[in-house]
Scaffold this active site. Structure first.
Site, PDB file in Angstrom:
ATOM      1  N   CYS A  33       0.834  -1.193   0.000  1.00 54.98           N
ATOM      2  CA  CYS A  33       0.000   0.000   0.000  1.00 54.98           C
ATOM      3  C   CYS A  33       0.878   1.257   0.000  1.00 54.98           C
ATOM      4  O   CYS A  33       1.430   1.613  -1.025  1.00 54.98           O
ATOM      5  CB  CYS A  33      -0.989  -0.059   1.164  1.00 54.98           C
ATOM      6  SG  CYS A  33      -2.461   0.928   0.835  1.00 54.98           S
ATOM      7  N   HIS A  88      -3.712  -5.049   0.547  1.00 58.96           N
ATOM      8  CA  HIS A  88      -3.127  -5.634   1.762  1.00 58.96           C
ATOM      9  C   HIS A  88      -3.211  -7.164   1.714  1.00 58.96           C
ATOM     10  O   HIS A  88      -4.152  -7.755   2.260  1.00 58.96           O
ATOM     11  CB  HIS A  88      -3.858  -5.105   2.997  1.00 58.96           C
ATOM     12  CG  HIS A  88      -3.572  -3.668   3.277  1.00 58.96           C
ATOM     13  ND1 HIS A  88      -2.458  -3.262   3.979  1.00 58.96           N
ATOM     14  CD2 HIS A  88      -4.219  -2.538   2.902  1.00 58.96           C
ATOM     15  CE1 HIS A  88      -2.440  -1.941   4.050  1.00 58.96           C
ATOM     16  NE2 HIS A  88      -3.503  -1.476   3.402  1.00 58.96           N
ATOM     17  N   GLU A 148      -1.625  -9.275   3.323  1.00 58.15           N
ATOM     18  CA  GLU A 148      -1.471  -9.917   4.644  1.00 58.15           C
ATOM     19  C   GLU A 148      -2.814 -10.300   5.247  1.00 58.15           C
ATOM     20  O   GLU A 148      -2.896 -11.209   6.073  1.00 58.15           O
ATOM     21  CB  GLU A 148      -0.686  -9.002   5.594  1.00 58.15           C
ATOM     22  CG  GLU A 148      -1.388  -7.720   6.066  1.00 58.15           C
ATOM     23  CD  GLU A 148      -1.209  -6.527   5.129  1.00 58.15           C
ATOM     24  OE1 GLU A 148      -0.971  -6.747   3.918  1.00 58.15           O
ATOM     25  OE2 GLU A 148      -1.325  -5.378   5.612  1.00 58.15           O
TER      26      GLU A 148
HETATM   27  N1  GLN Z   1      -1.957   6.620   3.122  1.00 58.02           N
HETATM   28  C1  GLN Z   1      -2.050   5.896   1.886  1.00 58.02           C
HETATM   29  C2  GLN Z   1      -3.419   6.039   1.263  1.00 58.02           C
HETATM   30  O1  GLN Z   1      -4.372   6.355   1.937  1.00 58.02           O
HETATM   31  C3  GLN Z   1      -1.701   4.440   2.078  1.00 58.02           C
HETATM   32  C4  GLN Z   1      -2.690   3.703   2.913  1.00 58.02           C
HETATM   33  C5  GLN Z   1      -2.196   2.381   3.391  1.00 58.02           C
HETATM   34  O2  GLN Z   1      -1.009   2.102   3.384  1.00 58.02           O
HETATM   35  N2  GLN Z   1      -3.097   1.540   3.866  1.00 58.02           N
HETATM   36  O3  GLN Z   1      -3.573   5.814   0.100  1.00 58.02           O
END
Ligand code: GLN
Length: 543
Positions: A381, A515, A517
């Site tokens: 992310c 994600h 994970e």
């Molecule tokens: N802050 C970033 C976004 O909102 C990444 C979010 C995250 O890593 N879950 O896109």
């Protein structure tokens, strides 16, 4: 018709109610029963989505886009059953629904009260959508005696009378502290906790008692006597080498037998625990070790990375190695010399999800280090977004490349996502809108590029993974980045959102916007984590 197990906690928080609930679910499932686990959280937030990870640990995300308590992650990992929005409720959400109904006039002039309106809403939540389930395990957050927990305890007390006789069982998790000067485990806090529970009308059927050493028979008898339970219903829960040992350890202590007995079930199918033994063997007797750096922001609070840590462990299980995680605070890096000092001994580098600018610079240095020195890199992310910024700055020469999340002038390769497709629907967002529940959340499909590394790892061309982000990588940079060897190898089906980037000429350099994970399980390690740890193993043989 489902049977219900209510799990409450006392004496102290952080005793592992979530793991206890999950492990009991696993034991019942290992007998062939269908289980569903639910979490009732007494806090006033509508969901944990806007809470700092320091407050409440990781925010777990379900396929259907709920931002939920991290215990749902334990439930999924132990039972393999995907959780849903309908498996986690908070006081905030209940009050939100009730107040909306009151404003609509649905209560037809009634005075809206905690009993019956709030308790009815809690009961509806517990009872909904469980027709094909054998056992519903409901964990109540917090500890008995918390003011905000009272409506929940009252609701489950009522259910004890309203469900058919024998269809509800109450399990209370407590702690026996060891007092060194007395040389004894002390039962008094447990006695008081049960007294508190009984004073609100709940008599526990089973006490699950955490202790750091075996509980003598005399103390068990004392607990049984003073807490009004059978001696066999005082089940000791000792600390385990790995959380995946908990189901086996509970079974050794006859916890599952005691639960079945409390329901009057004497003909339960036999138990099949071989897969648990297998996981425990792999975790406790690995063949080798690799070191993986996690360069993050909340490194002092491991709960903030719960699913991530477990997915890394699963990657180790897949490769039969132990993964030693080196936690690195990104703020300690501001140049390549710092990165070298911190990262020279690790076999792979992971940059996880995050919010805000703090730590960005150090993460970009870590990513550069991994890219230039051919150290396996996994960006998740925010980690992928930073990999794009790193490539733009150091490969394309765009010095002011940045993310609009940081609120600074510059070339925004990562920008606020204002519209995207969810199936056939269009989602729209605006700058300055509400923060709660407005990210791109839950499972979305992505198409993988033929012959890419990720297509090979997944072994398919379309995947579905869970998202939680507000910003997106600007796809219009695809060509310029690919000229420098950085390829978007996964895109949303409409081709507008980069989901995966990789560097084909690097031993292992993958960034994902989602994600992974969250979907990894000990029996079924996520393919990306399995492949990443494998790359770390390969690296460990080189250096
Ligand atoms: N802050 C970033 C976004 O909102 C990444 C979010 C995250 O890593 N879950 O896109």
């Amino acid at each position: 018709m489902a049977r219900f197990i209510f799990i409450t906690g006392g004496v102290a928080s952080s005793l592992g109610k979530g793991v206890a609930a999950a492990a009991l679910g696993a034991l019942l499932q290992a007998r062939g029963y269908k289980v569903r686990l639910r979490k009732l959280d007494p806090y006033l937030n509508v969901d944990p989505g806007t809470m700092s990870p320091y407050q409440h640990g990781e925010v777990f995300v379900t396929d259907d886009g709920a931002e939920a308590d991290l215990d749902l992650g334990h439930y999924e990992r132990f039972t393999g059953v995907s959780a849903a929005q309908s498996d986690n409720i908070t006081t905030g959400r209940i009050y939100q629904q009730i107040i909306e109904r009151e404003r609509r006039g649905d209560y037809l002039g009634a005075t809206v009260q905690v009993i019956p309106h709030v308790t009815d809403a809690i009961k509806d939540f517990v009872l909904s959508g469980v027709d094909d389930i054998d056992f519903v395990i409901c964990e109540i957050g917090g500890t008995v005696g918390d003011i905000e927990g009272l409506p929940f305890f009252e609701a489950i007390r009522q259910l004890g009378n309203e469900l058919p006789r024998g269809d509800a069982v109450f399990v209370h998790l407590t702690l026996l502290p060891f007092i060194p000067s007395a040389g004894e485990l002390k039962t008094k806090p447990t006695q008081h906790s049960v007294k508190e529970l009984r004073s609100i009308g709940i008599q526990p059927d089973i006490l699950l008692v955490r202790a750091d050493r075996p509980i003598p028979a005399s103390e068990r008898r004392k607990i049984a006597l003073f807490c009004n339970v059978r001696p066999s219903a005082v089940v000791q829960a000792l600390d385990c080498a790995t959380i995946y040992q908990v189901p086996l350890s509970y079974h050794d202590e006859r916890f599952d037998d005691e639960v079945l007995a409390a329901f009057g079930i004497s003909d339960a199918p036999p138990l099949e625990l071989a897969q648990w033994q297998n996981v425990v063997d792999r975790v406790t007797k690995p063949d080798g070790e690799v070191k993986i750096a996690i360069v993050g922001k909340y490194t002092s609070l491991k709960d903030a990375y719960k699913s991530l840590i477990e997915a890394v462990v699963h990657g180790g299980i897949a490769n039969n190695v132990r993964v030693r995680i080196e936690w690195i605070d990104a703020e300690t890096f501001s140049n390549q010399e710092d990165a070298l000092a911190g990262l020279k001994d690790v076999h792979a580098i992971l940059v996880p999800g995050a919010f805000g600018e703090r730590g960005a610079r150090g993460k970009i240095e870590a990513i550069r280090f991994a890219r230039e020195r051919e150290v396996p890199f996994f960006g998740i992310c925010y980690g992928m977004q930073m990999a794009v910024i790193e490539a733009a700055r150091n490969l394309l020469g765009i010095d002011d490349a940045t993310s609009s999340e940081f609120g600074e002038e510059g070339t925004h390769l990562v920008g606020l996502m204002t519209e995207w497709a969810r199936g056939n629907d269009q989602e729209n967002r605006q700058e300055g809108g509400d923060l709660g529940g407005t990210m791109r959340l839950g499972a979305y499909p992505a198409r993988l590029r033929d012959a890419s590394k990720v297509a090979e790892i997944y072994g398919k061309s379309e995947i579905e993974e869970r998202h939680r982000h507000r910003y997106e990588v600007d796809v219009s940079w695809a060509e310029r980045l690919s000229e420098q060897g950085v390829v978007f190898s996964g895109l949303s089906p409409d081709g507008r959102l980069p989901e995966i980037l990789e560097i084909p000429d690097h031993p292992w350099f993958v960034g994902v916007q989602y994600h992974p994970e969250l979907k990894s399980r000990p029996f079924d390690p996520h393919p990306l984590f399995a492949a990443f740890v494998e790359a770390a193993v390969t690296r460990s043989r080189l250096v």
